[in-house]
Every structure is written in C-alpha cells, then in structure tokens.
Design a protein around this motif. Sequence first.
Motif, mmCIF file in Angstrom:
data_model
loop_
_atom_site.group_PDB
_atom_site.id
_atom_site.type_symbol
_atom_site.label_atom_id
_atom_site.label_comp_id
_atom_site.label_asym_id
_atom_site.label_seq_id
_atom_site.Cartn_x
_atom_site.Cartn_y
_atom_site.Cartn_z
ATOM 1 N N SER A 1 0.827 -1.206 0.000
ATOM 2 C CA SER A 1 0.000 0.000 0.000
ATOM 3 C C SER A 1 0.866 1.263 0.000
ATOM 4 C CB SER A 1 -0.933 -0.020 1.214
ATOM 5 O OG SER A 1 -1.601 1.207 1.333
ATOM 6 N N VAL A 2 1.952 1.226 0.748
ATOM 7 C CA VAL A 2 2.871 2.370 0.752
ATOM 8 C C VAL A 2 3.425 2.584 -0.658
ATOM 9 C CG1 VAL A 2 5.094 3.227 1.602
ATOM 10 C CG2 VAL A 2 3.478 2.152 3.195
ATOM 11 N N TRP A 3 3.838 1.504 -1.277
ATOM 12 C CA TRP A 3 4.372 1.587 -2.646
ATOM 13 C C TRP A 3 3.310 2.103 -3.622
ATOM 14 C CZ3 TRP A 3 5.954 -3.324 -5.895
ATOM 15 C CH2 TRP A 3 6.572 -2.913 -7.087
ATOM 16 N N ALA A 4 2.104 1.533 -3.531
ATOM 17 C CA ALA A 4 1.018 1.940 -4.435
ATOM 18 C C ALA A 4 0.640 3.409 -4.226
ATOM 19 C CB ALA A 4 -0.203 1.041 -4.232
ATOM 20 N N SER A 5 0.651 3.858 -2.975
ATOM 21 C CA SER A 5 0.308 5.262 -2.697
ATOM 22 C C SER A 5 1.341 6.195 -3.305
ATOM 23 C CB SER A 5 0.236 5.497 -1.182
ATOM 24 O OG SER A 5 -0.801 4.718 -0.631
ATOM 25 N N LYS A 6 2.605 5.837 -3.153
ATOM 26 C CA LYS A 6 3.660 6.684 -3.716
ATOM 27 C C LYS A 6 3.573 6.727 -5.246
ATOM 28 C CE LYS A 6 6.845 6.372 0.158
ATOM 29 N NZ LYS A 6 8.094 5.791 0.695
ATOM 30 N N ALA A 7 3.329 5.584 -5.852
ATOM 31 C CA ALA A 7 3.197 5.550 -7.318
ATOM 32 C C ALA A 7 1.988 6.371 -7.754
ATOM 33 C CB ALA A 7 3.073 4.103 -7.796
ATOM 34 N N ILE B 1 0.058 -2.843 -8.320
ATOM 35 C CA ILE B 1 0.606 -1.643 -7.669
ATOM 36 C C ILE B 1 0.239 -0.394 -8.460
ATOM 37 C CG2 ILE B 1 2.721 -0.467 -6.900
ATOM 38 C CD1 ILE B 1 1.995 -2.989 -5.254
ATOM 39 N N ASN B 2 0.476 -0.439 -9.755
ATOM 40 C CA ASN B 2 0.127 0.711 -10.588
ATOM 41 C C ASN B 2 0.105 0.310 -12.051
ATOM 42 O OD1 ASN B 2 0.606 3.388 -12.146
ATOM 43 N ND2 ASN B 2 0.161 4.052 -10.062
ATOM 44 N N GLY B 3 -0.915 0.759 -12.749
ATOM 45 C CA GLY B 3 -1.092 0.427 -14.162
ATOM 46 C C GLY B 3 -0.018 1.015 -15.062
ATOM 47 N N GLN B 4 0.712 1.993 -14.567
ATOM 48 C CA GLN B 4 1.741 2.617 -15.398
ATOM 49 C C GLN B 4 3.149 2.092 -15.104
ATOM 50 O OE1 GLN B 4 -0.461 6.823 -15.396
ATOM 51 N NE2 GLN B 4 1.507 6.889 -16.433
ATOM 52 N N LEU B 5 3.286 1.201 -14.142
ATOM 53 C CA LEU B 5 4.582 0.544 -13.934
ATOM 54 C C LEU B 5 4.585 -0.761 -14.740
ATOM 55 C CD1 LEU B 5 4.932 0.961 -10.051
ATOM 56 C CD2 LEU B 5 5.972 2.390 -11.831
ATOM 57 N N TYR B 6 5.767 -1.230 -15.119
ATOM 58 C CA TYR B 6 5.846 -2.480 -15.878
ATOM 59 C C TYR B 6 5.387 -3.682 -15.051
ATOM 60 C CZ TYR B 6 8.532 -0.099 -19.494
ATOM 61 O OH TYR B 6 8.922 0.746 -20.496
ATOM 62 N N TYR B 7 4.824 -4.653 -15.765
ATOM 63 C CA TYR B 7 4.446 -5.912 -15.107
ATOM 64 C C TYR B 7 5.629 -6.509 -14.352
ATOM 65 C CZ TYR B 7 3.612 -10.876 -14.550
ATOM 66 O OH TYR B 7 3.525 -12.132 -14.011
#
Lengths: 259, 259
Positions: A137-143, B124-130
């Motif tokens: 969650s910390v990583w996802a929030s920062k991204a 984690i984020n759709g804009q980071l690589y798989y």
Amino acid sequence: MGSENAQYELIYPPYAPGRAEHIRLILEEIGNPYSDTTVLGWDPAFAQIRELLKGVQGNPPYFAPPLLRHGDLILNQTSNILMYIGGRHNLAGNTPADAFRVNALACTALDLLSDEVHATHHPINGQLYYEEQKKESVWASKAFIKIRMPKFFDYWQRTLEAKGGLWLMGETFTYADIVLCQCIDGTKFAFPRAMDYFEKTGKYDLIYEHWAKVRARPNIAKYLASDKRQEYDNGIYRYYPENDVTPEEAECEKPADGN
Amino acid sequence: MGSENAQYELIYPPYAPGRAEHIRLILEEIGNPYSDTTVLGWDPAFAQIRELLKGVQGNPPYFAPPLLRHGDLILNQTSNILMYIGGRHNLAGNTPADAFRVNALACTALDLLSDEVHATHHPINGQLYYEEQKKESVWASKAFIKIRMPKFFDYWQRTLEAKGGLWLMGETFTYADIVLCQCIDGTKFAFPRAMDYFEKTGKYDLIYEHWAKVRARPNIAKYLASDKRQEYDNGIYRYYPENDVTPEEAECEKPADGN
C-alpha cells in the motif's frame, strides 16, 4: 420510470460516507426528501441490503450497494444511480446527448479519484486486511501520488479550462460537478500533504476553486454543515500517515526488499 | 442525438481487443457498418485519439479511449458508449427503466471481470511495468482466484437463474449479455486452469452456457471467426503461466518474504 411520486430510498451500510456520498449530495442538491439506511445502524441496514440484492419486484439481483429504490425500480452502481436521478432533475445537461457526456465525466471522476484511491490502500485484494498489504500500500500510494495524480490534475484543469472555468459542462451545473467535488474532497482527506502540494503549485487553481464552489451551493453547504454528513474513516478514503507523502518525497521504484 | 444517419466510429489503440471489444461486439450484433481505428496501425490511430481527447465539436475533453464518435457527439467510458448504442438499437431492455437495470449489470460485469482481472497483473500501478510488480501480481492473482472468483460466479449464476436461465434480463437479449460473455471469454484466456476448474464443479453451468449462447448468435459468431477479431495478448486479459492456478492451488496469504 420508477414510480413518479415515490420517495427515493438510499440503501448503503452505515458508518462511512463511501460511494453513497455522491448520491446523498445529488439528493441534497435537488432538495428532495429521501430515506437513508445509514441512520438505521448496522443490522437493520444490512437486512435491507441483503433483501434488495436478491432481485425483488422484477429487478435483477445486484452484486453490491449502493442501491437506490424508487418505487418498484431498484438500481445499483453509483454512476448509474446518479444518471437516473440527474436525468429526472435537470442535472444531466441540456440535451439527451449531454446526459451521456455527463455520465462520461462522472464515470471518469469515479475511476480516477475514487476507485484508484481505494486501490492504494488495498492494492492486492479488497477483501484482505490493510495490515496484510501495508508495504504494498505504501508503494502503491507513492506511485499514485507521483505518476497518476499529476496526470489526473492536468486532465481536470484542462477540462474546466476548456469550458470556461465555471462547471465541467460550461454554464450548466450537472451532477458530474458534484462527483468531481466529492472525489477531490475525499482525496484531500486521504492524501492531505500531496493535495496541499498540488494546490500550492498554482497549476490546478480551477480544480480547487471548483471544489469550493460546489461545496458552497446552498443546499450542499447546509448538508455539509449538518450532522447528516458522516466523517471519513474506514471507507474509500482512508488516512494512513505512512501513505501521506508529497510527489517530491514519493519514490515509485520497487522497495529494496522486493524481487 | 448524435447525428441520426452518421456512421459509428470506434477510436481505440490497435493490437489488443481491450475495452473496445465490448463495443465492437455490440456493433457486430446490430449489424451496422462502423469504422475502427484499430485497422489503421499505431501512429494514425493515436493521432485520432489525441485529437478527439481534446474535446472537439463542443464535447468535453476526455481522459482515455475507447471513444465513440457519432456525428458531432463524442463519448468515452465503455459502459457509457454501450448504453448509448444499446438504447438506440433495442438492446437495452423493454422500458426506459430497464435501460438503467441493464447499465447496472454491464457496469458490474466490467468492474468484476474486466477491471479486477486487469488489476491482477498490475496490482501496484497500471503505469509501472508488469515485471516490476510480478511478485505482487502472483499474490493478487491467487487472491483473485481464491476469494473473488467464487463470489463473482455465485452472483452471475444466481442472476441468470433468477431470470430463467436464458439471458440476464430474462427473455430479452441485451448488451449486458454481450458484456458478460466477453468478460468470461477474456478471463478464460487469462486464467484457463481456474476457469476449467470452476466449469467442472458444475455449479456454474448457466454462466458457461450463456457464454456459448452469446458467441453463437449469428452476427457475433461470424465476427469471432473473422480476421477482425483480434487475439488477446497484452491488454486487459493477459496470460502469465505463474498466475494460472486453480483455487485449490491458490494461497492468498502474504508471501513469506513480505513484511
């Protein structure tokens, strides 16, 4: 449609504004009386939810609240409920085609600043505890703060600018304005430092002004100042200090102990 | 609305069926000619996307494709575009209220079996690589298969059962049937072992039969057998062997090296 004279009934679990808050705000704006299961407390609210999700009175079963009951018609899906109410009360633009433009804007606000914000505190799965996925969650929030928020803010600033800076559809106030305002409001609760940072850049003045203008509409201002407005806590918008960073502090690279 | 005699123009990046596939399928079902930027290749398709996202011809700027252009009207958001086309071609139920019931079902299918499936490979984020979020993707896939899929399948089986097992709205075929079918189709590509497993339980026969029935509709069958149907590859639905497990194999506890 529905039963023209029936009262609107909002069915949603109590103790967090959640997705239903968009629906409350549109109902407050139009000034219609409505019932809300949130005042009933946990067990009676869930008894109604369970019953109505079954698909009664010719409606299909639905997966999850919020639900709106209007006479015999029962609906779910926030954007859908808003489109239904908005169309009936002159809050969906000036033409039938506008209703679809407004729905597009409302769906986009919900995608970017409700669903994506929710995903920052439950990146792995919405049904696992936050504590289990805290590092992620910390990583996802920062991204989210570093990559997504500037993109989203550029988009909404540009959209308000294109229409003259008053409302999302120009001169005509629509429920998409309510949705964007509530999304910004919740994001300010979840990420106050990032939201302060973006405001101070001065690049997104129209978004922050828009938020304040919607909140200042007489019926909405009265509602926001009342006991009916619930506090953010454990719903879509949550405050976790470890996730509350500015874009400058946010590193979206994978944490060092990842693979 | 739109321009009654204009051709539908679908604007979407090429090389993956993506969210636009729902729109292609409804257009094929109604048998209307339409244009599709997917045949243009990357650069010309993106030139159109960039232009139309700006908000031309009195439309608001939009955030992302798919876009539908119909005369002067430009729309985004998959569910919104489907509702617009469905309403014009008798695929949104039998009454104005049904149009909202159908939209509710379509939005729910897209939430559960398009957005949530996409999130399994980009948790984690759709804009980071798989590759950056591969470990988290394995965890998210297992949690999805173990916790979410049975819940979703129970819901769709129950919904088809409630209406007599033919279509989601009962006797009347609607575009929500197309959306559910395409969602099941993509999920079969992404998670073939889990989808086989659920089929063999026998508990979800109506869902698998429904998928086959929609695919067998004459215009849809013809499209699916044609060169126009693109292969799944790098879009919403992706196949990663490490994510392809059955619910029995899926452990959704946090991986041992997490914190």
